[in-house]
Design an enzyme around this catalytic site. Structure first.
Site, PDB file in Angstrom:
ATOM      1  N   HIS A   1       3.544 -22.001  13.591  1.00 23.20           N
ATOM      2  CA  HIS A   1       2.547 -22.930  13.048  1.00 23.20           C
ATOM      3  C   HIS A   1       2.378 -24.034  14.095  1.00 23.20           C
ATOM      4  CE1 HIS A   1       4.456 -21.300   9.373  1.00 23.20           C
ATOM      5  NE2 HIS A   1       3.318 -21.537   8.756  1.00 23.20           N
TER       6      HIS A   1
ATOM      7  N   ASP B   1       4.261  -9.318   7.655  1.00 24.15           N
ATOM      8  CA  ASP B   1       5.354 -10.288   7.716  1.00 24.15           C
ATOM      9  C   ASP B   1       6.575  -9.585   7.126  1.00 24.15           C
ATOM     10  OD1 ASP B   1       4.261 -12.363   9.047  1.00 24.15           O
ATOM     11  OD2 ASP B   1       4.314 -13.806   7.391  1.00 24.15           O
TER      12      ASP B   1
HETATM   13  C1  XUL Z   1       4.884 -18.673   3.202  1.00 26.29           C
HETATM   14  C2  XUL Z   1       4.640 -17.812   4.375  1.00 26.29           C
HETATM   15  C3  XUL Z   1       4.157 -18.518   5.589  1.00 26.29           C
HETATM   16  C4  XUL Z   1       3.107 -17.785   6.339  1.00 26.29           C
HETATM   17  C5  XUL Z   1       2.536 -18.566   7.494  1.00 26.29           C
HETATM   18  O1  XUL Z   1       5.389 -18.020   2.107  1.00 26.29           O
HETATM   19  O2  XUL Z   1       4.865 -16.626   4.348  1.00 26.29           O
HETATM   20  O3  XUL Z   1       5.256 -18.782   6.385  1.00 26.29           O
HETATM   21  O4  XUL Z   1       3.591 -16.581   6.832  1.00 26.29           O
HETATM   22  O5  XUL Z   1       2.074 -19.810   7.120  1.00 26.29           O
HETATM   23 CO    CO Z   2       4.590 -15.054   5.748  1.00 23.09          CO
END
Ligand code: XUL
Ligand code: CO
Length: 439
Positions: A104, A299
């Site tokens: 970020h 993710d």
């Molecule tokens: C929050 C999450 C974040 C996003 C990026 O739950 O997963 O870290 O991946 O903002």
């Molecule tokens: Co995430």
């Protein structure tokens, strides 16, 4: 490292040692970056990425307790620690042998007291990041803007009832896109942390959704203007921090994108921990997004569904990783997306070595998942069973339904001639037994 400090002293480049003993955990037993499976190197199927926020900004603090993780790079002024953190992170990436990272804007550089100061901080830190990227060959998988932590965003960013706040978010995203271009990021993620609501009584849902769509359109326009070539991704999550999040799950986001004509400009970044929070199975949103050609990145983490909140654990379950890699192989890969470890070591895992062990274990779990899935896809048994199950759509009236040319009159005529359909087994247990053969 140019900073002169070795943050992970005593740890060298993690080797591939397939026959290492069970107790040896500082080596890969499954992940062999250069090995080719189904015509592609493992590292190119997996495209692993380390996330900055959990692994380098995380302190182990939780709503009930103070920091537990003593990280040497978290000392000094905010700008001093930001510089040290960057050196520590690149030392970690290279020792681990991961080619990508994600961050970020506010993980990389601290927020200043004005937008201009925040931008200057980010400019300075990304100059250093660029230098470290070219020294090591490590690249940015994706960058994102933190539009949820600062108090100004408490009522939302792109969905805030006050356009002044939306403007701040827009200014932040403009800089984020400039940074993505500067660092050659391959993707840019939007996670709508505060894009949601707690009460329908104080919320104009239709207005907020339209503002969010128009906000995304501004981002698409600016991306085109600056010639930024990266893929845009939206990351769904059903709750936490808001009670109702607009980007609830894959299908909500796909519906939103199609409704506002944004589906050509965005794909999805699916986080399985969010998918299970939405009440789905681990692999559900991976499969749904892929079915619509919208699975852009993952993710890679897991939760504890028995708890019901976002625990961001490292993905260690090879059954789950096999299911994810099966879909990834079937859609021909994840590029330009990848598998980003949006995961944190437990606050009780206090040793720097734990950070390595967590990533190595998860990379091995995914490498094992890849091996399993490649074997399963190559042998084609499940694909054959699936084909057989839908065989009636390959000819006659089924073919016409498939092509969208059939009518209800034809359906009636068909049933009058053919009577009651015969029962056919769904063979779920057989599929499960076959799947288990590969895991
Ligand atoms: C929050 C999450 C974040 C996003 C990026 O739950 O997963 O870290 O991946 O903002
Ligand atoms: Co995430």
């Amino acid at each position: 490292m140019a900073s002169g400090t070795e943050f992970f002293a005593g740890i060298s480049k993690i080797p591939y040692s397939p026959s290492a003993a069970a107790r040896d955990v500082m080596c890969f037993k499954q992940y062999n970056a250069e090995e080719v499976l189904m015509g592609r190197k493992m590292e190119d199927w997996l495209r692993f990425s380390v996330c900055y926020w959990h692994s380098f900004c995380g302190t182990g603090a939780d709503p009930f307790g103070f920091p537990t993780l003593q990280r040497p790079w978290n000392e000094g002024t905010p700008m001093e620690s930001a510089r040290m953190r960057l050196h520590a992170a690149f030392e970690f990436f290279t020792k681990l042998g991961v080619k990508y990272y994600t961050f970020h804007d506010r993980d990389m550089a601290p927020e200043g007291s004005t937008l201009q100061e925040s931008n200057r901080n980010l400019e300075e830190l990304t100059d250093l990041a660029l230098q470290l990227q070219s020294q090591t060959g490590v690249k940015v998988l994706w960058v994102t803007c933190n539009l949820f932590a600062h108090p100004r965003y408490m009522n939302g960013a792109a969905t805030n009832p006050d356009c002044h706040v939306l403007a701040y978010a827009g200014a932040q995203v403009k800089k984020g896109l400039d940074v993505a271009k500067k660092l050659g990021a391959e993707n840019f993620v939007f996670w709508g942390g505060r894009e949601g609501f707690h009460s329908t009584l104080n919320t104009d849902v239709a207005a907020e959704l339209k503002h969010m769509a128009n906000f995304f359109k501004m981002a698409v326009k600016y991306k085109e203007k600056i010639g930024l070539k990266c893929q845009f991704l939206i990351e769904p999550k059903p709750k936490e921090p808001c009670r109702h999040q607009y980007d609830y799950d894959a299908m909500s986001v796909i519906g939103f994108l199609k409704h506002y004509g944004l589906d050509r400009d965005f794909k999805l970044n699916i986080e399985p921990n969010h998918t299970t929070l939405a009440g789905h199975s681990y692999e559900h949103d991976i499969v749904m997004a892929s079915a619509f050609g919208m699975l852009g990145s993952v993710d890679s983490n897991t939760g504890s569904p028995d708890l019901g909140w976002d625990t961001d654990q490292f993905p260690m379950d090879t059954r789950n990783t096999t299911l994810v890699m099966k879909t990834v192989i079937e859609q021909g890969g994840l590029q330009p997306g990848g598998l980003n470890f949006d995961a944190k070591v437990r606050r009780e895992s206090t040793e720097p070595e734990d950070l390595f062990i967590a990533h190595i274990g998860a990379m091995d779990a995914f490498a094992r998942g890849l091996r399993n899935a490649a074997h399963l896809v190559e042998e084609g048994l499940l694909a054959g069973m699936l084909k057989e199950r839908y065989l009636s759509f390959s000819h006659g009236i089924g073919q016409e339904v498939e092509d969208g040319t059939a009518s209800l009159e034809q359906m009636e005529d068909y049933v009058c001639h053919n009577g009651e359909p015969a029962a056919t087994s769904g063979r779920q247990e057989k599929c499960e037994a076959v799947f288990n053969h590969y895991v």
